[in-house]
Write an enzyme that holds these catalytic residues in place. Structure first.
Site, PDB file in Angstrom:
ATOM      1  N   ASP A   1       0.824  -1.283  -0.072  1.00 12.75           N
ATOM      2  CA  ASP A   1       0.076  -0.007   0.211  1.00 12.75           C
ATOM      3  C   ASP A   1       0.833   1.375   0.019  1.00 12.75           C
ATOM      4  O   ASP A   1       0.888   2.088   0.825  1.00 12.75           O
ATOM      5  CB  ASP A   1      -0.810   0.105   1.147  1.00 12.75           C
ATOM      6  CG  ASP A   1      -0.198   0.146   2.653  1.00 12.75           C
ATOM      7  OD1 ASP A   1      -0.813   0.405   3.527  1.00 12.75           O
ATOM      8  OD2 ASP A   1       1.102  -0.437   2.607  1.00 12.75           O
TER       9      ASP A   1
ATOM     10  N   ASP B   1       6.686   1.301   2.053  1.00 13.25           N
ATOM     11  CA  ASP B   1       6.721   0.357   1.205  1.00 13.25           C
ATOM     12  C   ASP B   1       7.564   0.754  -0.020  1.00 13.25           C
ATOM     13  O   ASP B   1       8.390  -0.100  -0.526  1.00 13.25           O
ATOM     14  CB  ASP B   1       5.282   0.367   0.730  1.00 13.25           C
ATOM     15  CG  ASP B   1       4.101   0.239   1.539  1.00 13.25           C
ATOM     16  OD1 ASP B   1       3.874   1.198   2.563  1.00 13.25           O
ATOM     17  OD2 ASP B   1       3.547  -0.976   1.899  1.00 13.25           O
TER      18      ASP B   1
ATOM     19  N   ASN C   1      -2.304   2.707   3.371  1.00 14.79           N
ATOM     20  CA  ASN C   1      -1.953   4.006   3.625  1.00 14.79           C
ATOM     21  C   ASN C   1      -2.509   5.415   3.080  1.00 14.79           C
ATOM     22  O   ASN C   1      -2.761   6.444   3.454  1.00 14.79           O
ATOM     23  CB  ASN C   1      -0.248   4.166   3.224  1.00 14.79           C
ATOM     24  CG  ASN C   1       0.642   3.514   4.052  1.00 14.79           C
ATOM     25  OD1 ASN C   1       0.513   3.565   5.330  1.00 14.79           O
ATOM     26  ND2 ASN C   1       1.618   2.500   3.615  1.00 14.79           N
TER      27      ASN C   1
ATOM     28  N   THR D   1       2.914  -5.873   2.664  1.00 16.17           N
ATOM     29  CA  THR D   1       3.218  -4.864   3.413  1.00 16.17           C
ATOM     30  C   THR D   1       1.891  -3.871   3.581  1.00 16.17           C
ATOM     31  O   THR D   1       2.508  -2.714   3.950  1.00 16.17           O
ATOM     32  CB  THR D   1       4.538  -4.283   3.040  1.00 16.17           C
ATOM     33  OG1 THR D   1       4.249  -3.639   1.653  1.00 16.17           O
ATOM     34  CG2 THR D   1       5.743  -5.206   2.925  1.00 16.17           C
TER      35      THR D   1
ATOM     36  N   PHE E   1      -1.802  -0.837  12.256  1.00 19.43           N
ATOM     37  CA  PHE E   1      -2.393  -0.309  10.925  1.00 19.43           C
ATOM     38  C   PHE E   1      -2.888  -1.323   9.777  1.00 19.43           C
ATOM     39  O   PHE E   1      -4.097  -1.396   9.515  1.00 19.43           O
ATOM     40  CB  PHE E   1      -1.680   0.729  10.199  1.00 19.43           C
ATOM     41  CG  PHE E   1      -2.387   1.555   9.085  1.00 19.43           C
ATOM     42  CD1 PHE E   1      -1.937   0.949   7.759  1.00 19.43           C
ATOM     43  CD2 PHE E   1      -3.226   2.475   9.372  1.00 19.43           C
ATOM     44  CE1 PHE E   1      -2.763   1.858   6.657  1.00 19.43           C
ATOM     45  CE2 PHE E   1      -4.200   3.136   8.340  1.00 19.43           C
ATOM     46  CZ  PHE E   1      -3.943   2.493   7.013  1.00 19.43           C
ATOM     47  N   ASN E   2      -1.837  -2.158   9.289  1.00 16.55           N
ATOM     48  CA  ASN E   2      -2.388  -3.074   8.203  1.00 16.55           C
ATOM     49  C   ASN E   2      -3.722  -4.083   8.662  1.00 16.55           C
ATOM     50  O   ASN E   2      -4.435  -4.590   7.914  1.00 16.55           O
ATOM     51  CB  ASN E   2      -0.966  -3.891   7.938  1.00 16.55           C
ATOM     52  CG  ASN E   2      -0.013  -3.082   7.064  1.00 16.55           C
ATOM     53  OD1 ASN E   2      -0.561  -2.109   6.474  1.00 16.55           O
ATOM     54  ND2 ASN E   2       1.300  -3.495   6.848  1.00 16.55           N
TER      55      ASN E   2
ATOM     56  N   HIS F   1       9.194  -0.022   8.738  1.00 16.28           N
ATOM     57  CA  HIS F   1       8.514  -1.293   8.734  1.00 16.28           C
ATOM     58  C   HIS F   1       8.664  -2.205   7.721  1.00 16.28           C
ATOM     59  O   HIS F   1       9.266  -3.458   7.445  1.00 16.28           O
ATOM     60  CB  HIS F   1       7.175  -1.006   9.021  1.00 16.28           C
ATOM     61  CG  HIS F   1       6.780  -0.191  10.127  1.00 16.28           C
ATOM     62  ND1 HIS F   1       6.962  -0.343  11.383  1.00 16.28           N
ATOM     63  CD2 HIS F   1       6.233   0.944   9.875  1.00 16.28           C
ATOM     64  CE1 HIS F   1       6.687   0.828  12.046  1.00 16.28           C
ATOM     65  NE2 HIS F   1       6.152   1.561  11.428  1.00 16.28           N
ATOM     66  N   ASP F   2       8.421  -1.964   6.669  1.00 13.87           N
ATOM     67  CA  ASP F   2       8.138  -2.802   5.274  1.00 13.87           C
ATOM     68  C   ASP F   2       9.350  -3.409   4.843  1.00 13.87           C
ATOM     69  O   ASP F   2       9.429  -4.586   4.466  1.00 13.87           O
ATOM     70  CB  ASP F   2       7.277  -1.844   4.200  1.00 13.87           C
ATOM     71  CG  ASP F   2       5.804  -1.832   4.705  1.00 13.87           C
ATOM     72  OD1 ASP F   2       5.272  -0.785   4.123  1.00 13.87           O
ATOM     73  OD2 ASP F   2       5.515  -2.178   5.575  1.00 13.87           O
TER      74      ASP F   2
HETATM   75  O1  RIB Z   1       1.667  -0.255  10.693  1.00 18.80           O
HETATM   76  C1  RIB Z   1       3.083   0.012   9.864  1.00 18.80           C
HETATM   77  C2  RIB Z   1       2.315  -0.478   8.349  1.00 18.80           C
HETATM   78  O2  RIB Z   1       1.162   0.174   7.997  1.00 18.80           O
HETATM   79  C3  RIB Z   1       3.287  -0.233   7.260  1.00 18.80           C
HETATM   80  O3  RIB Z   1       3.236  -1.332   6.379  1.00 18.80           O
HETATM   81  C4  RIB Z   1       2.851   1.056   6.705  1.00 18.80           C
HETATM   82  O4  RIB Z   1       3.372   1.318   5.271  1.00 18.80           O
HETATM   83  C5  RIB Z   1       1.467   0.636   7.054  1.00 18.80           C
HETATM   84  O5  RIB Z   1       1.170   0.050   5.675  1.00 18.80           O
HETATM   85 CA    CA Z   2       2.882  -0.523   3.856  1.00 17.09          CA
END
Ligand code: RIB
Ligand code: CA
Length: 319
Positions: free
Chosen positions: A10, A15, A39, A128, A169-170, A246-247
């Protein structure tokens, strides 16, 4: 032989850094990208993905996917409300307008066609973003559960969430999709939660290094990491020494299986009804858990290995 994988994402800033690293690292082969609402809205995710691939001159097919969650008409808290609270993920990443275009075949159709083909028997699926596309593909063609060789997912939190105290979030964006995918009986699932990504944050010094390397991937990553540092500083009101990215950690794991220093095999599931815990990743490590483990959950990563991976990718530049 490079590790071949499909990235469902996303695109958002982290990402994008994952894509920069994936297209440059000599031990990886990014076979295709599928995009999902997360996102930012789907059309921006797809456009950002094309911008990022064009920025490094990578010719990788992009398939657009779901524009909203698997079962809900919007996020649990509608996007318009959520976005009102943050400018963290901008609609358009700061790279030149895309010159390439997405494929006409949808992400879900592509995922089904690809993973029903023997040619994809060794192709890892990395996610991701929210798991909407993968949940839809599995619901449409359940045989995929036995054919996807490995799923590596950035999502969830064992300690603290980032959207709520419980949820990352994801998994929060589409809890039903996350629960459907993690419960589908895939052959191998590796979850990279916030616990792991926060254990190896990146710094301004890393950005300095990537800017000195000077490749488009390195410079692009430095710009995006600095944006994340500035946002964290503005949000916290104090100097941000480091920021979790993160990704790229999911992609790093493909090339560096020694990345994670702590992990646990457990039965995992995702809360889909709790008013306070919606989207929470539940990691059942009870010795008497009635269900067998269905995932490996990374808890800590080596910052040294993570940086080695990124340095190797950015020094290699676009092959
Ligand atoms: O919580 C972090 C994740 O949520 C990451 O993948 C960020 O890009 C969002 O997608
Ligand atoms: Ca992401």
């Amino acid at each position: 032989m490079p590790v071949r994988f499909v990235l469902d994402c996303d695109t958002g800033s982290d990402d994008a850094i994952a894509i920069f690293a994936a297209t440059a690292h000599p031990d990886l082969e990014l076979v295709a990208v599928t995009t999902v609402n997360g996102n930012v809205a789907l059309e921006h995710v797809t456009d950002n993905t094309l911008r990022v691939l064009d920025h490094v001159g990578a010719s990788v097919p992009v398939h657009a996917g779901a524009a909203r969650p698997f079962m809900r008409p919007d996020f649990p808290v509608p996007r318009a409300v959520l976005n009102g609270d943050s400018d963290f993920q901008k609609d358009s990443l700061d790279f030149p307008a895309a010159v390439s275009a997405a494929e006409t075949q949808s992400a879900v159709s592509f995922l089904i066609e690809a993973y029903m083909d023997e040619a994809f028997a060794d192709v890892t699926l990395v996610a991701t973003g929210p798991l909407t596309n993968i949940a839809l593909a599995l619901a449409t063609e359940p045989r995929l559960a036995a054919r996807i060789p490995r799923l590596v997912v950035m999502g969830g939190a064992h300690a603290n969430g980032n959207v709520t105290a419980a949820a990352e979030f994801n998994f929060w964006v589409d809890p039903e999709a996350a629960e459907a995918v993690l419960g589908a009986g895939l052959r191998e699932v590796v979850i990279v939660p916030l616990d792991a990504t926060h254990s190896a944050p990146l710094t301004a010094a890393d950005c300095d290094e990537y800017e000195k390397i000077g490749t488009p991937a390195a410079q692009g990553a430095a710009k995006l990491i600095r944006h994340r540092l500035a946002h964290d500083q503005a949000a916290s009101g104090q100097a941000a020494v480091s920021t979790p990215v993160h990704d790229p950690m999911c992609v790093a794991y493909l090339a560096r299986p020694d990345l994670f220093t702590e992990a646990v095999e457990a039965f995992v599931s995702v809360e889909t009804t709790g008013s306070r815990t919606l989207g929470e990743l539940l990691v059942d490590t009870r010795p008497w858990c009635p269900q067998p483990p269905n995932a490996a959950v990374a808890l800590r990563a080596s910052g040294e290995v993570y940086r080695e991976f990124l340095r190797t990718a950015f020094l290699a530049g676009q092959r």
